[in-house]
Design an enzyme around this catalytic site. Structure first.
Site, PDB file in Angstrom:
ATOM      1  N   ASN A  13      -0.905  12.308 -35.015  1.00 47.50           N
ATOM      2  CA  ASN A  13      -1.890  11.871 -34.022  1.00 47.50           C
ATOM      3  C   ASN A  13      -2.733  10.769 -34.663  1.00 47.50           C
ATOM      4  OD1 ASN A  13      -3.865  11.574 -32.107  1.00 47.50           O
ATOM      5  ND2 ASN A  13      -4.777  13.601 -32.402  1.00 47.50           N
ATOM      6  N   TRP A  14      -2.453   9.551 -34.267  1.00 51.66           N
ATOM      7  CA  TRP A  14      -3.130   8.413 -34.898  1.00 51.66           C
ATOM      8  C   TRP A  14      -4.536   8.171 -34.343  1.00 51.66           C
ATOM      9  CZ3 TRP A  14       1.140   4.044 -35.478  1.00 51.66           C
ATOM     10  CH2 TRP A  14       1.994   4.405 -36.532  1.00 51.66           C
ATOM     11  N   LYS A  15      -4.890   8.875 -33.282  1.00 55.74           N
ATOM     12  CA  LYS A  15      -6.223   8.705 -32.676  1.00 55.74           C
ATOM     13  C   LYS A  15      -6.512   7.211 -32.440  1.00 55.74           C
ATOM     14  CE  LYS A  15      -7.390  13.039 -34.783  1.00 55.74           C
ATOM     15  NZ  LYS A  15      -8.385  13.941 -35.312  1.00 55.74           N
ATOM     16  N   HIS A 104      -6.789  17.823 -26.404  1.00 59.68           N
ATOM     17  CA  HIS A 104      -7.291  17.691 -27.767  1.00 59.68           C
ATOM     18  C   HIS A 104      -8.807  17.924 -27.760  1.00 59.68           C
ATOM     19  CE1 HIS A 104      -8.410  16.048 -31.631  1.00 59.68           C
ATOM     20  NE2 HIS A 104      -7.150  16.205 -31.990  1.00 59.68           N
ATOM     21  N   GLU A 177      -5.480  24.044 -33.010  1.00 56.42           N
ATOM     22  CA  GLU A 177      -6.276  23.229 -33.932  1.00 56.42           C
ATOM     23  C   GLU A 177      -7.710  23.750 -33.980  1.00 56.42           C
ATOM     24  OE1 GLU A 177      -4.505  19.015 -34.370  1.00 56.42           O
ATOM     25  OE2 GLU A 177      -5.758  19.028 -32.604  1.00 56.42           O
ATOM     26  N   GLY A 183     -10.209  16.914 -39.366  1.00 60.66           N
ATOM     27  CA  GLY A 183     -10.835  15.769 -40.033  1.00 60.66           C
ATOM     28  C   GLY A 183     -11.880  16.150 -41.066  1.00 60.66           C
ATOM     29  N   SER A 221      -6.490  19.137 -40.730  1.00 60.47           N
ATOM     30  CA  SER A 221      -6.395  18.810 -42.160  1.00 60.47           C
ATOM     31  C   SER A 221      -5.062  19.210 -42.800  1.00 60.47           C
ATOM     32  CB  SER A 221      -7.566  19.412 -42.928  1.00 60.47           C
ATOM     33  OG  SER A 221      -8.787  18.869 -42.451  1.00 60.47           O
ATOM     34  N   GLY A 242      -3.432  14.569 -38.150  1.00 53.95           N
ATOM     35  CA  GLY A 242      -4.283  13.419 -37.882  1.00 53.95           C
ATOM     36  C   GLY A 242      -4.303  12.486 -39.084  1.00 53.95           C
ATOM     37  N   GLY A 243      -5.362  12.585 -39.881  1.00 50.28           N
ATOM     38  CA  GLY A 243      -5.589  11.673 -41.007  1.00 50.28           C
ATOM     39  C   GLY A 243      -4.362  11.411 -41.869  1.00 50.28           C
TER      40      GLY A 243
HETATM   41  P1  PGA Z   1      -6.688  15.966 -38.992  1.00 47.40           P
HETATM   42  O1  PGA Z   1      -6.605  15.858 -37.395  1.00 47.40           O
HETATM   43  O2  PGA Z   1      -5.291  16.211 -39.504  1.00 47.40           O
HETATM   44  O3  PGA Z   1      -7.247  14.641 -39.427  1.00 47.40           O
HETATM   45  O4  PGA Z   1      -7.596  17.099 -39.309  1.00 47.40           O
HETATM   46  C1  PGA Z   1      -5.768  16.693 -36.631  1.00 47.40           C
HETATM   47  C2  PGA Z   1      -5.916  16.398 -35.153  1.00 47.40           C
HETATM   48  O5  PGA Z   1      -7.032  16.178 -34.687  1.00 47.40           O
HETATM   49  O6  PGA Z   1      -4.916  16.381 -34.407  1.00 47.40           O
END
Ligand code: PGA
Length: 260
Positions: A13-15, A104, A177, A183, A221, A242-243
């Site tokens: 998920n590149w947001k 999300h 999640e 994050g 994370s 995400g990250g």
């Molecule tokens: P994260 O994000 O891996 O940066 O914690 C996950 C997400 O929000 O899908």
């Protein structure tokens, strides 16, 4: 990988990231990694959710690889029409996009995606034939109050009225999640994650006869350092990353952990 017969999914998920140049570099690097050590479709499904603007471009850059593209959101309005800024499920399907993230926590918290809005989005996405990665998860406060399980199961029950049996069978992936782990660098321990996944599985089994075959991804994370431990849990069928998905190497290492 667990003893489950569900083929895992690893979804990046590149947001609201990265720049055009950085995403082009990412696809180049990731394709090289796949060339060196291919990931077979029966080992792991792969997907990336870039910004909407880049969906077609990334899809084109990744053509010929097993990486699918996912949209991070979908409109609650159908078809075409006067809805400035919106993209309907029908238009996504028309443009060849087959996957969508719905629910999300960032959209629930910051962008007004209330349960009713989510149901509307979900209904239209399923009708248009898209596969939905439906996200659920509790806040830190809810976890500390001991209501995490109730909150998460309620979020799943919220959508039961718009998901038909054939949708559960083919078009639903669930992503758990915990909001406090997104994050923040704090991951739920593999045990805590597995324990919630087990409850989600039990909930799904009550809602649908296809409950045993729905992939339940963990997100929050996820990184190369914890991916193996998470992948070893019986009810964790993949990851929503995400990250760490912004780095092609890290994302590939997470994929490898789930593909084993
Ligand atoms: P994260 O994000 O891996 O940066 O914690 C996950 C997400 O929000 O899908």
């Amino acid at each position: 990988m667990s003893g489950s017969t569900i083929v895992p999914w690893v979804v990046g998920n590149w947001k609201m990231n990265p720049t055009r140049a950085a995403s082009e570099q990412w696809t180049k690097e990731f394709k090289q990694l796949l060339q060196q050590t291919p990931i077979l479709a029966e080992q792991c499904h792969l997907a990336i959710a870039p910004i909407s603007l880049a969906l077609s471009e990334i899809k084109h850059q990744l053509s010929g690889t097993p990486v699918n593209v996912v949209t991070q959101d979908v409109s609650r309005f159908a078809g075409t029409g006067a809805f400035t800024g919106e993209i309907s499920a029908d238009l996504l399907a028309d443009y060849g996009i087959q996957y969508v993230l719905i629910g999300h926590s960032e959209r629930r918290e910051l962008l007004g995606d209330e349960p009713q809005v989510l149901r509307e989005k979900l209904k239209l996405a399923l009708k248009a034939g898209l596969t939905v990665i439906y996200c659920v998860g509790e806040s830190l406060e809810q976890r500390e109050q001991g209501t995490a399980e109730v909150v998460v199961l309620q979020q799943i029950c919220d959508i039961a009225s718009v998901v038909a049996p054939e949708h559960w069978e083919k078009q639903i992936i669930v992503a758990y999640e915990p909001i406090w782990a997104i994050g923040t660098g704090k991951t739920a321990s593999a045990q805590d994650a597995q324990s919630m996944h087990e409850k989600i599985r039990a909930g799904l089994l009550q809602l649908t006869s296809f409950g045993a075959q729905i992939a339940i991804l963990y997100g929050g994370s996820v990184k190369p350092e914890n991916a193996k431990e998470l992948a070893a849990c019986a009810d964790i069928n993949g990851a929503l990353v995400g990250g760490a998905s912004l780095n092609a190497q890290s994302f590939y290492q997470i994929v490898e952990a789930f593909a084993q």
